[in-house]
Design an enzyme around this catalytic site. Structure first.
Site, PDB file in Angstrom:
ATOM      1  N   GLY B 473       0.783  -1.228   0.000  1.00  0.00           N
ATOM      2  CA  GLY B 473       0.000   0.000   0.000  1.00  0.00           C
ATOM      3  C   GLY B 473       0.815   1.279   0.000  1.00  0.00           C
ATOM      4  CG  ASN B 613       4.999  10.317  -5.298  1.00  0.00           C
ATOM      5  OD1 ASN B 613       4.256  11.165  -4.804  1.00  0.00           O
ATOM      6  ND2 ASN B 613       4.659   9.625  -6.370  1.00  0.00           N
ATOM      7  N   PRO B 614       6.110  13.150  -2.923  1.00  0.00           N
ATOM      8  CG  PRO B 614       6.587  15.414  -3.162  1.00  0.00           C
ATOM      9  CD  PRO B 614       6.675  14.094  -3.885  1.00  0.00           C
ATOM     10  CD  GLN B 620       3.249   4.627   3.820  1.00  0.00           C
ATOM     11  OE1 GLN B 620       3.836   4.227   4.800  1.00  0.00           O
ATOM     12  NE2 GLN B 620       2.283   3.952   3.266  1.00  0.00           N
ATOM     13  CE  LYS B 683      16.419  10.430   8.063  1.00  0.00           C
ATOM     14  NZ  LYS B 683      16.918  11.018   9.336  1.00  0.00           N
ATOM     15  N   GLY B 684      13.519   5.537   5.903  1.00  0.00           N
ATOM     16  CA  GLY B 684      12.211   4.893   6.026  1.00  0.00           C
ATOM     17  C   GLY B 684      11.145   5.853   6.545  1.00  0.00           C
ATOM     18  CD  GLU B 687       7.505  -0.394  10.502  1.00  0.00           C
ATOM     19  OE1 GLU B 687       6.925  -1.364  10.998  1.00  0.00           O
ATOM     20  OE2 GLU B 687       8.723  -0.321  10.364  1.00  0.00           O
TER      21      GLU B 687
END
Ligand SMILES: Cc1cc2nc3c(=O)[nH]c(=O)nc-3n(C[C@H](O)[C@H](O)[C@H](O)COP(=O)(O)OP(=O)(O)OC[C@H]3O[C@@H](n4cnc5c(N)ncnc54)[C@H](O)[C@@H]3O)c2cc1C
Lengths: 335, 723
Positions: B473, B613-614, B620, B683-684, B687
């Site tokens: 997703g 991608n903003p 997210q 960076k991630g 989460e």
């Protein structure tokens, strides 16, 4: 799901006749009518309801009709919740009903669910809905683990040691305060009962939920014409903003004189009782007095009279009182 | 290091969006190989004990039934040991071995499977199976911290050990001028993704194809290969789309084995799809955690002691230890710190990572405690955090690879209008509602894994880039297409990215917020290698630079040109501590009579390095906020300890937010690139979006009501009974 036979009768008499012979004196009838299916299908998937025979009533003529005349309004049992909620006559004259319907479930469910099915929806008690666990309602005599268990959402009024399951619906509460009646058809003919007579308290026999005889069908709901001073309103409090059952709700109908005196009052509450639940003490405290914030609070303090809180739902006592107070204020234009 | 870019950094709409909303995207349960049969589970109805007798005769006779498998007639499976325990497995113990013996380890355990011609026939037959048990009368079904055991040596190895100490935390706490000492509870929660887990299994000889909901196709293949004792190459896993997972599809659950076993024993392709109720038992969940936090500060609000102790549930057969105390030990500077981590084995299915596993949990306790400390000190919550900003990672004593946390506080506060918050609790109103504003720090590890990809150019001038990753997703399809198009210097429409197939170049788990930072560099490497090959071809055929790719291929008589690319883990990672950061601000409106909480708005400011991608990044983050609203206000498994069962095992009663609960969510990204972690600079993020949301909301509720709720979720009963 357990195999079942299926029929789709084309007339009321056929429908009632198909049911005959499948009655049983236990709460779990061997035949079930199928309307919107939104509750029944879930219960069948979970093997909570296991009818041998399904009688699809969606083809019955006239049951999806809304009829309005001078004296009354009739809503057929197959009218969809969404259609009833948006009908101009309902919106204008029975605001509490429209509001209760719109506060129920989600648009998708309301588009499918019928008024008759809504009245007969089963409790959301988690023990009832998990076929693996004991439940006096599902399996008479097996016990009630909700007492002393996960009961935050369950009832504080009308309970017994055998069952504390909440009647979860909203629409029926609204019907109580507009004095609606049910037209019922069965093998023995037709009869009309006040909505208040439909549901039974659990007592010793929680598996018997309504006064309907096996095979009886709700045909229509009749609403008396509304008159002058009556105004009504439905207020529902829940954990999330939509698509949730009530923690506590109140249906209010007040007949107010020009000076604000309460000439008559009908109050019913949801989410807190084992059946749709009138509050006669609150009504009495209101009658003949001028409606103001003080009166609303005072009358509402009687709302939980007789409540028996469980391990997790004591909060419903103050909540109910406050919901009733706010419901009265909002109905009276005080809030 | 960073060159000019084409589409990277632009808000390209999801490349798979149209397929998803038009139903063309195919999910695991929708694959229907020839002769497909349907499976239904038989599940235990006790929490602990053993099956004494299982009666299947009537099920076998039921219409349409092809097979009834239980421990009595199931073949013994090899269950070969793994060379190395996959990262997604619990730190110790052994996964549930389905139908291998009569033991019952938890209520709802799969103890059999029925295969029939239709789903209804299978379910009906399953309902006819009668089971008698020898019941263990003392099941471990109560969450009793007194029975918790220190996390094991295996957990220690992963940095999730029973204890960590720096300085003398207890002494410093006792001596501190200002103290907070409280216990916080986060209940068991379930992923509740839209798509239920499903597996379609088909054997052709000794080769197995699995269409399976998974976040890691390679591991899925390896795992099932081990269970059946066949080579990994014999298992082909296909899973192009995932309808949400949040970690629930990282592991290969027992039902996947059951599907494969049922297919082998019945000689048919078999589909096994879990019902919503079964999802509460047959996959994992976020474990309940109770945490005691002790914070000691001097008069200026500088932390002197930071103590956090957690007790979390696990199963009796596996030790699920997560990183609950990693972030709390790394967030703030303090000379003295101590953590303690214990696990409570219970008769339940094993917990599993759920978005922000451990990190979100640890932050709930820490960030509410920090708010309590700010109150105790009479300090603004942001100021308290700024005073304790950690210049290096205090736990690992390493420099940050990059850290934009201070910028996040600043940007978030400004965007939110934090200056309008009156410091006094219960002092702001809107009509009859109490208004509250709260904030919290967000932080999540930002690792990177080695990975690989391929890039193929076709003679029609289009390119396909592949890697065996997943997209549950977040937008992997889109982001990787952007990175590939950019690297190849081709228009987006000419590039397609493919994933979710164990025959594609190897990739690790799509989890832990690693995908963009890990797969991105491999995609780039593959594209660079392809361009190099193309260059060689050009030189060989002496084609001018201006000639387009398709012309080059045609000239060379090539139908395709393919190259592989790899990205190793960054060595620099060992000398740095790599985390993503954020600051979350929330405004709630509380009805003081009913105790109902409305989330008026949430603003998050994030440092996730370079944003590919903003639009996707924003999505997210606001998705994390929605989930955080659930965590703070709604989500809680109603667990009956007498039965060891979930009493609200459906999504009418297990509440997650609906659209009407979501009003105004906003995410901003502070500028910055993390060139230590990878050349891509990202960076991630995934989460991180959940981290900090729940404590920000709880802190806002306190500010609105002056009621401190320390046991999530903040439901009306808790607010009503407190006032
Ligand atoms: C997630 C969810 C949330 C919900 N939230 C709410 C809510 O907030 N408030 C609320 O009030 N409801 C709520 N509901 C319940 C929903 O309104 C009911 O499921 C619906 O009204 C039932 O109508 P139906 O036509 O689908 O009934 P069915 O499921 O078809 O039938 C229900 C029962 O009534 C019987 N029956 C149906 N029609 C007749 C008839 N004419 N005569 C005799 N027997 C009949 C059936 O045999 C069956 O036993 C919710 C449901 C879901 C799934």
């Amino acid at each position: 799901m357990i195999p079942f036979s299926y029929s789709k009768p084309q007339s009321l008499s056929q429908a009632v006749a198909s049911h005959a012979g499948h009655g049983s004196d236990r709460g779990s009838w061997a035949a079930d009518y199928f309307a919107g299916g939104t509750d029944m299908m879930q219960l069948m998937h979970d093997r909570v309801r296991n009818p041998e025979r399904i009688i699809d009533i969606t083809a019955l003529p006239g049951l999806d009709r809304i009829q309005v005349d001078e004296q009354s309004m009739h809503l057929g049992a197959l009218v969809r919740m969404s259609d009833a909620a948006c009908h101009p006559h309902v919106v204008k004259n029975y605001r509490v009903v429209a509001e209760a319907l719109l506060a129920s479930a989600s648009p998708q469910v309301r588009n499918l669910a019928t008024l008759g099915g809504n009245l007969l929806q089963r409790t959301r008690c988690g023990y009832f809905r998990d076929a693996v666990l004991p439940c006096n309602k599902r399996l008479p005599g097996s016990g009630c683990p909700a007492v002393g268990g996960q009961n935050a959402g369950l009832a504080i009024l009308g309970t017994s040691e055998h069952c504390i399951a909440t009647y979860a619906g909203d629409f029926a509460n609204a019907l109580l305060v507009v004095d609606a009646k049910l037209h019922i058809a069965g093998a023995a003919g037709t009869r009309t009962i006040p909505v208040s007579d439909l549901h039974r308290r659990p007592g010793q026999t929680p598996h018997l939920e309504t006064q309907l005889h096996p095979g009886e069908l709700i045909v229509a709901i009749e609403f008396p014409a509304t008159t002058g001073g009556w105004r009504s309103h439905y207020l529902k409090v829940r954990e999330r903003t939509s698509f949730a059952f009530a923690l506590a709700s109140v249906a209010v109908a007040l007949d107010l004189a020009a000076d604000g005196t309460v000439q008559d009052a009908r109050i019913a509450v949801g989410g807190v009782a084992t059946t749709p639940w009138r509050l006669p003490l609150v009504e009495q405290a209101l009658r003949g007095r001028k409606l103001d914030a003080e009166l609303c609070r005072k009358a509402a303090s009687l709302a939980a009279t007789g409540a028996v809180p469980q391990t997790q739902n004591a909060f419903k006592v103050p909540l109910l009182q406050r919901v009733v107070a706010r419901g009265l204020e909002e109905t009276g234009g005080l809030a | 290091m960073i060159e000019a870019h084409g589409t990277i950094g632009s808000s390209v709409p999801r490349v798979d969006g149209r397929d998803k909303v038009t139903g063309r995207a195919k999910y695991a349960a929708e694959f229907a190989p020839e002769g497909l049969a349907y499976a239904a589970l038989i599940e235990s109805t006790i929490a602990a004990g053993a099956i004494r007798r299982i009666e299947t005769a009537s099920a076998k006779r039921a219409p349409g039934v092809l097979l009834v498998l239980t421990h009595e007639n199931a073949p013994k499976l090899p269950y070969l040991p793994a060379k190395e325990r996959p990262a997604v497995e619990p730190v110790a113990g052994e996964a549930l071995r389905v139908l291998q013996d009569a033991r019952i380890l938890f209520n709802g355990q799969p103890i059999g499977v029925v295969v029939a011609r239709t789903q209804s026939q299978a379910e009906y037959a399953a309902s006819l199976v009668r089971v008698e048990y020898d019941v263990d009368t003392n099941p471990l079904t109560r969450f009793d911290p007194a029975n918790a055991k220190p996390a094991s040596a295996a957990a220690e190895k992963k940095g999730r050990g029973p204890e960590s100490r720096q300085g003398d935390a207890d002494g410093a706490f006792a001596a501190a001028a200002h103290r907070v000492d409280q216990t916080y509870v986060q209940p068991r929660e379930h992923h509740s993704a839209m798509e239920p887990h499903a597996t379609v299994a088909q054997w052709q000889g000794d080769k197995l194809t699995l269409w399976d909901k998974t976040q890691w196709v390679y591991n899925d293949a390896d795992e099932i290969a081990r269970v059946f004792g066949i080579p990994s190459e014999s298992v082909h896993v296909i899973n192009p789309y995932i309808g949400g997972a949040f970690g629930s599809a990282l592991r290969t659950w027992p039902h996947v084995t059951l599907a494969a076993l049922a297919a082998r024993q019945s000689g048919r392709a078999v589909r096994l799809e879990l019902s919503r109720r079964q999802l509460f038992y047959s996959i994992g969940f976020r474990p309940r955690a109770e945490q005691r936090v002790q914070l000691g500060a001097d008069a200026d609000g500088h932390l002197q002691a930071l103590i956090q102790e957690a007790v979390a549930q696990t199963s009796t057969y596996e030790e699920f230890a997560d990183a609950t105390l990693d972030v709390p030990a790394s967030t703030y500077a303090s000379a003295n710190r101590r953590t303690k981590y214990s696990l409570l084995p219970m008769n339940t299915n094993t917990p599993t990572p759920m978005r922000g596993p451990g990190h979100a949990t640890g932050l709930i306790a820490q960030e509410i405690a920090m708010d309590e400390l700010a109150v105790e000190l009479g300090l603004d919550p942001i100021e308290l955090r700024l005073r304790n900003f950690a210049e290096r990672n205090p736990r690992k004593d390493l420099p940050w690879s990059s850290n934009g946390l201070r910028a996040c506080y600043r940007a978030g506060a400004e965007r939110f209008g934090w200056d309008k918050r009156s410091p006094q609790p219960r002092s702001m109103r809107s009509g009859r509602h109490l208004v509250g504003m709260g904030m919290a720090t967000a932080m999540n590890p930002a690792p990177r894994y080695p990975s690989s990809a391929s890039a193929t150019l076709f003679a029609d001038g289009t390119a396909v880039v592949r890697s065996a990753t997943s997209d549950m997703g977040p937008g992997t399809y889109t982001a990787m297409t952007q990175i590939a198009a950019d690297a190849l210097g081709m228009p987006l429409a000419k590039v397609r990215f493919e994933l979710g197939d164990s025959r594609m170049p190897i990739a690790k788990e799509h989890g832990g917020s690693t995908t963009t930072a890990s797969i991105g560099p491999a995609v780039r490497a593959a594209c660079a290698a392809l361009l190099e090959k193309l260059h060689t071809v050009r030189t060989q055929f002496q084609l001018p630079q201006a000639e387009t790719n398709d012309v080059v291929l045609r000239h060379a008589g090539l139908e395709i040109l393919e190259a592989q690319g790899k990205a190793e883990s960054a060595e620099e990672q060992k000398q740095y501590s790599t985390y993503s950061f954020g600051a979350v601000f929330a405004e709630v409106h509380v009805d003081p009579d009913f105790g109902t909480v409305r989330v008026a708005r949430i603003v998050g400011a994030y440092d996730a390095g370079r944003i590919i991608n903003p639009r996707l990044a924003h999505s997210q983050c606001i998705g994390g906020m929605v989930q955080g609203i659930g965590m703070a206000l709604l989500e809680e498994t109603a667990w009956d300890e007498r039965f060891g069962r979930v009493v609200n095992a459906n999504i009418a009663e297990y509440l997650i937010p609906v659209s009407a609960d979501v009003i105004d969510l906003d995410a901003v990204f502070v500028p910055g690139e993390d060139t230590v972690l990878s050349s891509l600079g990202s960076k991630g993020l995934a989460e991180l979006g959940l981290c900090g949301v729940a404590p920000a909301l709880v802190n806002a509720v306190w500010h609105a009501t002056k009621v401190r709720v320390r046991h999530l979720p903040v439901t009306p009963d808790k607010l009503l009974l407190a006032t």
